[in-house]
Design an enzyme around this catalytic site. Structure first.
Site, PDB file in Angstrom:
ATOM      1  N   LYS A  89       0.851  -1.189   0.000  1.00 33.06           N
ATOM      2  CA  LYS A  89       0.000   0.000   0.000  1.00 33.06           C
ATOM      3  C   LYS A  89       0.882   1.233   0.000  1.00 33.06           C
ATOM      4  CE  LYS A  89      -3.287   2.423   2.981  1.00 33.06           C
ATOM      5  NZ  LYS A  89      -3.856   2.556   4.327  1.00 33.06           N
ATOM      6  N   ASP A 101     -11.224   4.822  14.142  1.00 31.96           N
ATOM      7  CA  ASP A 101     -11.639   4.866  12.737  1.00 31.96           C
ATOM      8  C   ASP A 101     -11.142   3.660  11.948  1.00 31.96           C
ATOM      9  OD1 ASP A 101     -13.410   6.501  11.492  1.00 31.96           O
ATOM     10  OD2 ASP A 101     -11.923   7.397  10.168  1.00 31.96           O
TER      11      ASP A 101
END
Length: 407
Positions: free
Chosen positions: A137, A265
């Site tokens: 990523k 989150d």
């Protein structure tokens, strides 16, 4: 004698051939990543393994600048730089997650990583290694900083849990520079299986406000559905009491760890492999570059015949054997599918679930407080489902939502 002689010659030739390894990729940055992983793993193999990691190891890096006009321009840029962050820390993490460095190198460099359909709002780019065992990523420079401060807590936690966690398994972090442009990347273990198809996919946060897949998302081959879609469909994770208890124990420990660091989150990434559908369709392995799929599994043992029912991962990691990744027969391969949990025997459906925590680096700070203020203005202060609350509330709601979702 002739036969064995020619074999010997061949062997000899192949060894010589290995010296000039070409990293062919259609993006220069990927060639550099492959070159870099190959180089850093080779270098590390000459470094003695320290008895314990020191604070300095969490700030360390290795840097290399290459200016080589002889490089084949088609394969490699002739000027590039590579920096590997905290090499000893990541080597230790790979070991704790049961990943052999040579296997890691092979997966990352034998054939180029493949770009994935971008799943994130963040604008990050995702790739998977050609054999789908690892995910790469792209990060921002802020995320690299956050990762540094996270690592100091993450490593001792992984040690304490004996690698038994649903947190992302971070395996290496790099900065690559090509033509003056810097790109940061992190390598992680893939949550989903490289040989069992994912038929449905969810990103769950335990929040209900603004948590459904957009129409555009729904048009994809494998949309990422969200909390409201999950609840509306009446989806459940049918793994039975014992597995549920183990899973929630791990999740609660992980969420406690994140809460202590004021992180929130994060999501639970859930992939569902539908065994019945798999049996009906037979297995069509997608082409994985560089793998030779010779086995025809469409008639082989039906999905799930050899699954050790009721096991929950990831227990202390088993070593990863690349050979096992080639046994496609609809069953869980424990060394590879460390996140897999089969549905319980008396479940109404026959499924295999892949689940892990993702996106764990958001610190409850200015960004979140601003978002909370904006959402409060939009939906009112007492809306329980707003996904930006403080880390404590977030974690509590997250666990509650999941314990309802698991049966």
């Amino acid at each position: 004698v002739q036969g064995s002689l020619s074999k010997l010659k061949k062997k000899h030739f192949r060894v010589k051939h290995q010296k000039v390894k070409l990293f062919r990729a259609n993006e220069p940055i990927l060639s550099v990543l492959m070159w870099g992983v190959n180089h850093t793993i080779n270098e590390l193999s000459h470094v003695t393994i320290p008895v314990m990691l020191l604070p300095d190891d969490f700030r360390a890096y290795s840097k290399l600048k290459v200016d080589n006009h002889l490089f084949n321009k088609e394969n490699m840029p002739s000027h590039f730089k590579i920096k590997e962050y905290c090499p000893l820390v990541f080597r230790n993490l790979r070991e704790r997650f049961g990943i052999d460095d040579l296997d890691f190198k092979e997966s990352m460099t034998r054939s180029q990583p493949v770009v994935m359909d971008n799943p994130g709002k963040s604008g990050a780019k995702f790739y998977h290694s050609y054999d789908r065992l690892f995910v790469i990523k792209t990060l921002t420079s802020e995320e690299v900083e956050r990762m540094h401060s996270f690592l100091k807590h993450y490593h001792p936690y992984i040690v304490e849990r004996h690698g038994k966690t649903l947190l992302p398994q971070y395996l290496g972090m790099y900065r690559l520079t090509v033509d003056g442009v810097e790109l940061y990347m992190v390598a992680m273990r893939n949550v989903f299986s490289n040989h069992l198809a994912t038929h449905r996919k969810f990103d769950l946060k335990g929040s209900t406000v603004d948590r459904e897949a957009s129409d555009r998302e729904r048009e994809k081959d494998l949309p990422t559905f969200k909390d409201n879609d999950f609840v509306k469909e009446g989806t459940k994770i049918y793994i039975g009491e014992e597995a549920k208890e183990k899973l929630l124990e791990t999740l609660t420990a992980d969420v406690g760890f994140l809460t202590k660091l004021h992180l929130m989150d994060y999501s639970l990434l859930l992939g569902i492999h539908d065994c019945t559908r798999f049996e009906a369709e037979g297995y069509e392995p997608e082409d994985i570059e560089g793998l030779n799929e010779e086995e025809d599994d469409s008639e082989g043992g039906g999905a799930g015949e050899r699954i050790p029912w009721g096991t929950t991962p990831p227990d202390s990691p088993l070593p990863l054997y690349r050979e096992t990744s080639l046994q496609y027969d609809g069953a869980i391969v424990p060394e590879l599918d460390i996140y897999a949990i089969p549905s319980s025997e008396n479940a109404p459906v026959k499924e295999i679930y892949f689940l892990a925590l993702i996106d764990v680096l958001t610190h409850y700070g200015v960004k979140k407080q601003a978002a909370k203020a904006a959402k409060t203005v939009k939906y009112g202060a007492n809306v329980d489902g707003i996904s930006t609350c403080d880390p404590e509330q977030y974690g509590k709601r997250f666990i509650e939502f999941l314990s309802k979702a698991i049966e």
